[in-house]
Design a protein around this motif. Structure first.
Motif, PDB file in Angstrom:
ATOM      1  N   ALA A  51     -12.230 -79.358  20.105  1.00  0.00           N
ATOM      2  CA  ALA A  51     -10.944 -79.084  20.757  1.00  0.00           C
ATOM      3  C   ALA A  51     -11.135 -78.524  22.163  1.00  0.00           C
ATOM      4  N   GLY A  52     -12.094 -77.621  22.364  1.00  0.00           N
ATOM      5  CA  GLY A  52     -12.344 -77.058  23.695  1.00  0.00           C
ATOM      6  C   GLY A  52     -12.697 -78.129  24.712  1.00  0.00           C
ATOM      7  N   PRO A  53     -13.684 -78.993  24.401  1.00  0.00           N
ATOM      8  CA  PRO A  53     -14.004 -80.077  25.338  1.00  0.00           C
ATOM      9  C   PRO A  53     -12.836 -81.035  25.580  1.00  0.00           C
ATOM     10  N   GLU A  54     -12.007 -81.252  24.559  1.00  0.00           N
ATOM     11  CA  GLU A  54     -10.837 -82.123  24.742  1.00  0.00           C
ATOM     12  C   GLU A  54      -9.851 -81.499  25.727  1.00  0.00           C
ATOM     13  N   LEU A  55      -9.597 -80.203  25.596  1.00  0.00           N
ATOM     14  CA  LEU A  55      -8.713 -79.525  26.549  1.00  0.00           C
ATOM     15  C   LEU A  55      -9.300 -79.581  27.954  1.00  0.00           C
ATOM     16  N   GLU A  56     -10.598 -79.393  28.054  1.00  0.00           N
ATOM     17  CA  GLU A  56     -11.255 -79.444  29.358  1.00  0.00           C
ATOM     18  C   GLU A  56     -11.100 -80.830  29.986  1.00  0.00           C
ATOM     19  N   ARG A  57     -11.271 -81.880  29.181  1.00  0.00           N
ATOM     20  CA  ARG A  57     -11.134 -83.258  29.668  1.00  0.00           C
ATOM     21  C   ARG A  57      -9.704 -83.530  30.140  1.00  0.00           C
ATOM     22  N   LEU A  58      -8.729 -83.137  29.344  1.00  0.00           N
ATOM     23  CA  LEU A  58      -7.330 -83.364  29.713  1.00  0.00           C
ATOM     24  C   LEU A  58      -6.932 -82.544  30.933  1.00  0.00           C
ATOM     25  N   ALA A  59      -7.432 -81.325  31.014  1.00  0.00           N
ATOM     26  CA  ALA A  59      -7.116 -80.464  32.157  1.00  0.00           C
ATOM     27  C   ALA A  59      -7.703 -81.029  33.448  1.00  0.00           C
ATOM     28  N   PHE A  60      -8.903 -81.606  33.358  1.00  0.00           N
ATOM     29  CA  PHE A  60      -9.536 -82.206  34.533  1.00  0.00           C
ATOM     30  C   PHE A  60      -8.648 -83.291  35.137  1.00  0.00           C
ATOM     31  N   ALA A  61      -7.990 -84.070  34.283  1.00  0.00           N
ATOM     32  CA  ALA A  61      -7.092 -85.126  34.762  1.00  0.00           C
ATOM     33  C   ALA A  61      -5.873 -84.555  35.475  1.00  0.00           C
ATOM     34  N   GLN A  62      -5.611 -83.263  35.298  1.00  0.00           N
ATOM     35  CA  GLN A  62      -4.502 -82.588  35.975  1.00  0.00           C
ATOM     36  C   GLN A  62      -4.973 -81.787  37.184  1.00  0.00           C
ATOM     37  N   GLY A  63      -6.223 -81.970  37.558  1.00  0.00           N
ATOM     38  CA  GLY A  63      -6.748 -81.283  38.738  1.00  0.00           C
ATOM     39  C   GLY A  63      -7.373 -79.932  38.452  1.00  0.00           C
ATOM     40  N   CYS A  64      -7.701 -79.683  37.200  1.00  0.00           N
ATOM     41  CA  CYS A  64      -8.309 -78.399  36.826  1.00  0.00           C
ATOM     42  C   CYS A  64      -9.834 -78.474  36.908  1.00  0.00           C
ATOM     43  N   VAL A  65     -10.425 -77.407  37.368  1.00  0.00           N
ATOM     44  CA  VAL A  65     -11.876 -77.295  37.436  1.00  0.00           C
ATOM     45  C   VAL A  65     -12.274 -76.152  36.502  1.00  0.00           C
ATOM     46  N   THR A  66     -12.969 -76.484  35.433  1.00  0.00           N
ATOM     47  CA  THR A  66     -13.354 -75.468  34.453  1.00  0.00           C
ATOM     48  C   THR A  66     -14.531 -74.675  34.986  1.00  0.00           C
ATOM     49  N   GLU A  67     -14.299 -73.380  35.178  1.00  0.00           N
ATOM     50  CA  GLU A  67     -15.334 -72.497  35.706  1.00  0.00           C
ATOM     51  C   GLU A  67     -16.086 -71.752  34.613  1.00  0.00           C
ATOM     52  N   ASP A  68     -15.463 -71.632  33.446  1.00  0.00           N
ATOM     53  CA  ASP A  68     -16.122 -70.906  32.362  1.00  0.00           C
ATOM     54  C   ASP A  68     -15.581 -71.407  31.035  1.00  0.00           C
ATOM     55  N   ARG A  69     -16.405 -71.288  30.011  1.00  0.00           N
ATOM     56  CA  ARG A  69     -16.006 -71.652  28.657  1.00  0.00           C
ATOM     57  C   ARG A  69     -16.751 -70.753  27.697  1.00  0.00           C
ATOM     58  N   LYS A  70     -16.123 -70.475  26.560  1.00  0.00           N
ATOM     59  CA  LYS A  70     -16.726 -69.559  25.607  1.00  0.00           C
ATOM     60  C   LYS A  70     -16.190 -69.869  24.212  1.00  0.00           C
ATOM     61  N   ILE A  71     -17.017 -69.622  23.192  1.00  0.00           N
ATOM     62  CA  ILE A  71     -16.578 -69.717  21.805  1.00  0.00           C
ATOM     63  C   ILE A  71     -16.720 -68.327  21.204  1.00  0.00           C
ATOM     64  N   VAL A  72     -15.628 -67.830  20.613  1.00  0.00           N
ATOM     65  CA  VAL A  72     -15.627 -66.489  20.021  1.00  0.00           C
ATOM     66  C   VAL A  72     -15.078 -66.563  18.597  1.00  0.00           C
ATOM     67  N   PRO A  73     -15.409 -65.570  17.758  1.00  0.00           N
ATOM     68  CA  PRO A  73     -14.831 -65.531  16.408  1.00  0.00           C
ATOM     69  C   PRO A  73     -13.349 -65.137  16.456  1.00  0.00           C
ATOM     70  N   ASP A  74     -12.681 -65.315  15.325  1.00  0.00           N
ATOM     71  CA  ASP A  74     -11.263 -64.953  15.205  1.00  0.00           C
ATOM     72  C   ASP A  74     -11.115 -63.438  15.118  1.00  0.00           C
ATOM     73  N   ASP A  75     -11.482 -62.781  16.171  1.00  0.00           N
ATOM     74  CA  ASP A  75     -11.427 -61.326  16.228  1.00  0.00           C
ATOM     75  C   ASP A  75     -10.575 -60.951  17.436  1.00  0.00           C
ATOM     76  N   PRO A  76      -9.521 -60.158  17.240  1.00  0.00           N
ATOM     77  CA  PRO A  76      -8.617 -59.849  18.356  1.00  0.00           C
ATOM     78  C   PRO A  76      -9.324 -59.300  19.595  1.00  0.00           C
ATOM     79  N   GLU A  77     -10.305 -58.421  19.431  1.00  0.00           N
ATOM     80  CA  GLU A  77     -11.019 -57.872  20.600  1.00  0.00           C
ATOM     81  C   GLU A  77     -11.771 -58.953  21.362  1.00  0.00           C
ATOM     82  N   GLU A  78     -12.382 -59.875  20.642  1.00  0.00           N
ATOM     83  CA  GLU A  78     -13.111 -60.981  21.281  1.00  0.00           C
ATOM     84  C   GLU A  78     -12.146 -61.897  22.039  1.00  0.00           C
ATOM     85  N   ILE A  79     -10.992 -62.153  21.435  1.00  0.00           N
ATOM     86  CA  ILE A  79      -9.989 -63.021  22.071  1.00  0.00           C
ATOM     87  C   ILE A  79      -9.442 -62.355  23.335  1.00  0.00           C
TER      88      ILE A  79
END
Length: 180
Positions: A51-79
């Motif tokens: 899902a993350g790479p899919e959002l990145e791909r779709l965002a790129f088509a809208q002129g977005c440049v992904t500067e950072d990406r991260k995967i975190v657990p379902d923990d409120p502090e991490e989010i």
């Protein structure tokens, strides 16, 4: 790849297509973007993030440049780490995962805890538009919030759900970011 230069700027074509000389074209400024995947299994390496790479791909088509990406657990502090991206001036922060009904789905609450403002229309539009694909679309708890001058949008955790929801909000995305 085609490059074009003029006196004030240089451009490159990033997606296939045609642009006639007589057509109106709009030059978009890039949108600084970051993508956060919220997944217990993904953060432990037990599941591949699609899902993350899919959002990145779709965002790129809208002129977005992904500067950072991260995967975190379902923990409120991490989010809540999205706060750091907002402080760095990232204009658009896309999150995927943690928007369902399970006890470990914490993304909406975490984003609301860091929000300066809530933008309900993004989640509403996702639910309305994805009714075309699934009658259970109303179960998503996708939200959008503003932190500082960043728009933060929570998408479902599946590649298909994230993609469909992204397409549902594309029409207002750039305007919202530019307004901020």
């Amino acid at each position: 790849l085609l490059r074009w230069q003029c006196e004030s700027a240089s451009f490159k074509v990033c997606t296939a297509g045609f642009l006639g000389v007589s057509e109106r074209a709009q030059i978009w400024s890039p949108i600084r973007t970051a993508v956060l995947t919220v997944s217990d299994k993904g953060s432990r390496g037990e599941r591949v993030d699609t899902a993350g790479p899919e959002l990145e791909r779709l965002a790129f088509a809208q002129g977005c440049v992904t500067e950072d990406r991260k995967i975190v657990p379902d923990d409120p502090e991490e989010i809540c780490a999205v706060r750091e991206w907002a402080e760095r001036g990232i204009s658009l922060i896309l999150t995927t995962g943690g928007t369902g009904l399970s006890p470990r789905d914490n993304t909406p609450e975490a984003l609301l805890s860091v929000a300066d403002k809530v933008v309900p229309g993004f989640g509403d539009m996702m639910r309305i538009e994805t009714l075309k694909y699934t009658p259970r679309s109303f179960l998503t708890r996708s939200v959008a919030v503003i932190k500082d001058r960043s728009l933060i949008i929570a998408f479902p955790g599946s590649k298909r759900g994230a993609g469909q929801c992204f397409e549902a909000v594309t029409g207002g995305l750039r305007h919202a970011v530019e307004t901020l």
